[in-house]
Design a protein around this motif. Structure first.
Motif, PDB file in Angstrom:
ATOM      1  N   ARG A  21       0.846  -1.180   0.000  1.00 50.93           N
ATOM      2  CA  ARG A  21       0.000   0.000   0.000  1.00 50.93           C
ATOM      3  C   ARG A  21       0.890   1.242   0.000  1.00 50.93           C
ATOM      4  NH1 ARG A  21      -3.325   2.699   4.031  1.00 50.93           N
ATOM      5  NH2 ARG A  21      -2.311   1.496   5.670  1.00 50.93           N
TER       6      ARG A  21
ATOM      7  N   ASN B 111       0.444  -9.341   6.896  1.00 51.71           N
ATOM      8  CA  ASN B 111      -0.364  -8.210   6.420  1.00 51.71           C
ATOM      9  C   ASN B 111       0.511  -7.198   5.687  1.00 51.71           C
ATOM     10  OD1 ASN B 111      -1.919  -5.365   8.003  1.00 51.71           O
ATOM     11  ND2 ASN B 111      -2.609  -6.403   6.160  1.00 51.71           N
TER      12      ASN B 111
ATOM     13  N   ARG C 108       0.018  -5.203   3.437  1.00 53.70           N
ATOM     14  CA  ARG C 108      -0.568  -3.907   3.094  1.00 53.70           C
ATOM     15  C   ARG C 108      -0.720  -2.969   4.289  1.00 53.70           C
ATOM     16  NH1 ARG C 108      -2.005  -3.062  -1.961  1.00 53.70           N
ATOM     17  NH2 ARG C 108      -3.521  -1.452  -1.483  1.00 53.70           N
ATOM     18  N   GLU C 109      -0.275  -3.416   5.454  1.00 52.49           N
ATOM     19  CA  GLU C 109      -0.305  -2.525   6.636  1.00 52.49           C
ATOM     20  C   GLU C 109      -1.667  -1.887   6.866  1.00 52.49           C
ATOM     21  OE1 GLU C 109       3.569   0.038   6.748  1.00 52.49           O
ATOM     22  OE2 GLU C 109       3.402  -0.851   4.754  1.00 52.49           O
ATOM     23  N   ASP C 110      -2.699  -2.699   6.824  1.00 56.21           N
ATOM     24  CA  ASP C 110      -4.015  -2.129   7.122  1.00 56.21           C
ATOM     25  C   ASP C 110      -4.724  -2.823   8.281  1.00 56.21           C
ATOM     26  OD1 ASP C 110      -4.454  -4.448   5.699  1.00 56.21           O
ATOM     27  OD2 ASP C 110      -5.564  -3.512   4.064  1.00 56.21           O
ATOM     28  N   ARG C 111      -4.111  -3.842   8.851  1.00 49.75           N
ATOM     29  CA  ARG C 111      -4.707  -4.502  10.017  1.00 49.75           C
ATOM     30  C   ARG C 111      -3.628  -4.691  11.081  1.00 49.75           C
ATOM     31  NH1 ARG C 111      -6.690  -7.114   5.524  1.00 49.75           N
ATOM     32  NH2 ARG C 111      -5.004  -8.627   5.671  1.00 49.75           N
TER      33      ARG C 111
END
Lengths: 563, 563
Positions: free
Chosen positions: A378, A495, A497-500
């Motif tokens: 991301r 994870n 995408r570093e969103d959770r």
């Protein structure tokens, strides 16, 4: 070799004393050890003995290779591509997603080493400074991608890789994007390069704000012809780029000359394309020249491509994607093929270390029509997210590096400074009076996965520390005033995408504490080795043929020159 | 061969008559052509002549291969993995991102063909039905992933690949996940398989709601022991899975027996792991048996892995990711290695076509702790987004398929039905009384990229058409009542994550119109070939040793049986 690294006093107080009993150092050609960040001292305490043994082996291996090469260390060809994040070059499975291919870089990957976890800085100038100085951009004050005539740049006090290699007897040449400042002391020819051809600024001036883009309607918001200005009081707000200097040419410490652009001329996409092709052809020409000399050489080619936006670039689409940046990525891959072929033709491929990498993630303001896009990670350029600071990086050096290997070990762009200095037998010229972030990753390059010497990275956006990576975890710093124990932590394997953020119960409450300790040690080291200012001066010093419109611009800039 | 495909009358009216003058057909072993969707008739009009020529060549080639193999068509081993989207297996560059590896699948990819643009349905049951029948799940009424005891499933009226291949003389075996219904007519042994071992349901009952998961706190919300139920009026709301049937074994049209589970027993992760290992070992055992027979064989192994959530699976982590699903993905890759080794050992690898693929994207409700994550494409299981319906798919068939090729041509999971029927010389047994979505992709498989015969896909979520793919473009259907000309269209090369619709000015206003035409043709064909209902019955018919708790469950279900 025998002298021990000593942590600063304040650091001794923050971690158990036991760490500092008999810390061995990485073997050094000179007495004084290179000064690294606090985190590295902790790793050294844990792995120093093993590393010292490996280093002896590596040094012997490098000496053997030099021996076989007539006593010379390898040539180095350093190719840095612009705004290409992870998964954009050299990975056929991922190229497919975007409908283009980069077969020459893929072949280079097959013949060399793929660095699967290369951290750069988040933007052009910072990554380039970090690679050139071995120091994170924040330490040099050059923290922003330079976009306008600013009268600032990399300080002469900084020691570049070109200077280090020159000391060690290399001939050094730079072709293409430089972007470390528009003042005399920052120019490539005043930062260690024997010869250089480069544009003074970045591509916005050339590839976005040119006449072709205006005709194609890409820059309708900029063009005075394409908008009624009935209510426009300030006629200078929207930049007219044509007074800025385009490309210059010169030799070490000598004057520069602007080339291929006349007074009163208007810049078009055609100028840009010719300029780019010129740097590529110059690279081929210089390779021929350098290969005939007695010295080992350091040739740096930093294409401005794939930055490209106008359709007129594309005579006939070569890719299914068809976007100008996808087409340009494919085009520059072909050019890299020409450079690699030239090395073969000159018979110097075996003893030439070639690096190809991207400088930071895609600029999300460019995606979509350009054909570029984010993927996997991301974020993009200017972000501390993985999408901003992870890029593909490939190194080929046939006599020393195993073909086709991938390493997952972490590496930072500053490590290339230190690693290339070692490969060039030039470690003694790395300055010992300042903090060097770059670690020597020669062992990983030669011995492969698990021989990496880094398990951390500090990631800045401009001058602001935004996240801390340790092992597979990434700690996003909370905003000022928030308690860091509540800051989110991401498991990059689980994870990407570093969103959770990780679940504090699952990972252990207090998982943030060691990151806070890291932050304190990192910032604490700055008490002893403070971040510096970049240099300031009248722009374009030492360029001997400034056009009248440029002279007028400099006169205006001089009036506002900071002391 | 000579008979011409005729479009339905209503369709003739919607597109120019010129399309229907002399439409050639794909060559067929029987007089009647296979009935495909309207979109295929349009492609046939444009490419029919070339395709007919290619088909003659392909048929000759296949006949030659049979000749060399004692007159027999190839064996087929069909391995379908659960909930593994694109980029999760067989792509080392992408495995790295998540900290695990799938070396055996990567090797299979190197030895075979990588299908880079495989569209599945968005969920387990639909994808499996589509693969088995060559028809999109919506046409069969089995549109949802079956999660509970429902008394429904794939109708006996549908003709499966196992039935087609049986007619052509194949011996057929199914091992592992089936998931096409819990009623007698839907069972694998009543849908064409000579022998089968399979769980009746999906893994929720087994891998999530087991005692181990309860002890590990994974299912605290389900466990009556782990919550105070002071205000809980309905004691049956939270499912008790232990009355449901677990694994069964049986032969064609014969009774089934539940195995490895006793009345009153409580299911644990250990049961699940033994069951999974049993299907793998059964596959190895069946390979030995089948390889000694005279018939070609069709062996289907559909692991329940990587679905896995409890830590107790992991004696010692084999991956840097460490999540149970990442570990299980690595484990099942090792098992696939055992199956491939067995083919070598039995000396039948050359004449065995092996498929390995995922059935749909990752289930976003599972990601994070499990170690699984989304990447590249947006969305996951149950989504019409690319993240839901794009998977890795690899086919190896040494005597016919070039090693190491990648094709970007589009393929749909239904195409495997038609393609495998052709490879098995069984096309004549494909029914001609219904619409078959699957196209024959044998030419692409054998001749490679650009020989694909599909440039479109209709993507449903359950029974609802959600998007239409044509070439690199994807049209997201607007909600009911909205005008489709305002619906967003995505360029999948330029924006794989489907989050930035194309600019109508840049792409041409009215770009949505041909998609609306496609939708009309697709829905229009349903007037002639309407979607069908799935079958309904008392659950567990033909299982001869139902446990008392299961009998009680069936009695309750019978009371609500729909007519």
């Amino acid at each position: 070799m025998t002298k021990e690294a000593q942590p600063p006093k304040w650091l001794k107080a923050t971690i158990p004393m036991i760490f500092w009993l008999s810390v061995p150092t990485i073997s050094q050609a000179q007495e004084e050890p290179i000064i690294h960040d606090a985190e590295q001292m902790i790793l050294l305490q844990q792995h120093g003995e093993r590393w010292a043994e490996e280093d002896e082996e590596i040094s012997a291996f490098l000496a053997e290779i030099r021996e076989a090469n007539g006593g010379k260390p390898p040539n180095i060809v350093n190719i840095l591509l612009d705004d290409l994040g992870f998964g954009e070059i050299g990975m056929p499975d991922l190229d497919v997603i975007r409908g283009y291919s980069t077969p020459n870089i893929s072949q280079l990957a097959d013949e060399g080493l793929s660095l699967m976890r290369m951290y750069t800085e988040a933007s052009c100038t910072p990554t380039r400074v970090a690679m050139m100085t071995g120091r994170m951009a924040v330490r040099t004050g050059t923290t922003e991608a330079k976009a306008v005539v600013a009268g600032d740049g990399l300080s002469a006090w900084e020691v570049t890789l070109a200077e280090v290699l020159s000391e060690a007897g290399y001939e050094t040449v730079h072709m293409g994007k430089w972007h470390l400042g528009d003042i005399e002391e920052a120019f490539a020819t005043n930062q260690g390069f024997d010869y250089a051809e480069f544009p003074i600024h970045q591509q916005g001036q050339m590839a976005i704000m040119n006449e072709t883009a205006e005709i194609e309607g890409m820059t309708m918001g900029q063009s005075p012809k394409l908008r009624a200005d009935t209510l426009e009081l300030d006629k200078t707000f929207r930049t007219n780029p044509h007074a800025m200097v385009y490309g210059v040419v010169g030799s070490k410490n000598g004057p520069l000359r602007e080339v291929n652009f006349e007074a009163g001329e208007v810049f078009t996409q055609d100028h840009y394309n010719r300029m780019e092709e010129g740097y590529k052809n110059g690279t081929l020409r210089e390779l021929e020249r350098l290969s005939q000399g007695d010295k080992p050489f350091f040739l740096q080619w930093w294409p401005q491509l794939p930055i490209s936006f106008t359709r007129s670039d594309i005579v006939e689409a070569q890719t299914m994607n068809g976007g100008p940046m996808a087409e340009a990525t494919h085009r520059v891959d072909g050019w890299i093929g020409e450079v690699l072929d030239k090395l073969d033709e000159l018979g110097i491929a075996d003893n030439t270390l070639v690096i190809v990498m991207g400088d930071n993630g895609p600029f999300m303001q460019y995606v979509d029509k350009s054909g570029q896009s984010d993927r996997i990670y991301r974020g993009g350029k200017t972000d501390h997210l993985e999408g901003g600071v992870r890029t593909n990086a490939y190194i080929r050096w046939p006599v020393a590096i195993e073909a086709g290997a991938r390493v997952q070990d972490m590496i930072h762009v500053t490590d290339l400074f230190t690693t290339l200095a070692r490969v060039a037998d030039a470690e003694e010229f790395i300055p010992r009076d300042r903090l060097i972030d770059g670690l020597d990753q020669t062992p990983m390059m030669i011995k492969g996965e698990t021989y990496g010497r880094r398990d951390y990275a500090f990631i800045y956006e401009g001058p602001v520390l935004k996240s801390i990576v340790k092992q597979q975890y990434k700690f996003h710093l909370p905003p000022p005033g928030s308690n860091p124990i509540a800051a989110p932590i991401f498991d990059l394997y689980k994870n990407p995408r570093e969103d959770r953020p990780v679940d504090a119960i699952y990972y252990g409450v207090g998982f943030g504490i060691p990151f806070v300790d890291m932050m304190k040690r990192h910032l604490g080291m700055k008490m002893q080795y403070p971040d510096r200012e970049q240099a300031h001066d009248v722009p374009y010093g030492g360029i001997e043929n400034l056009r009248p419109e440029t002279q007028a611009l400099v006169a205006r800039m001089s009036a506002m020159k900071p002391k």
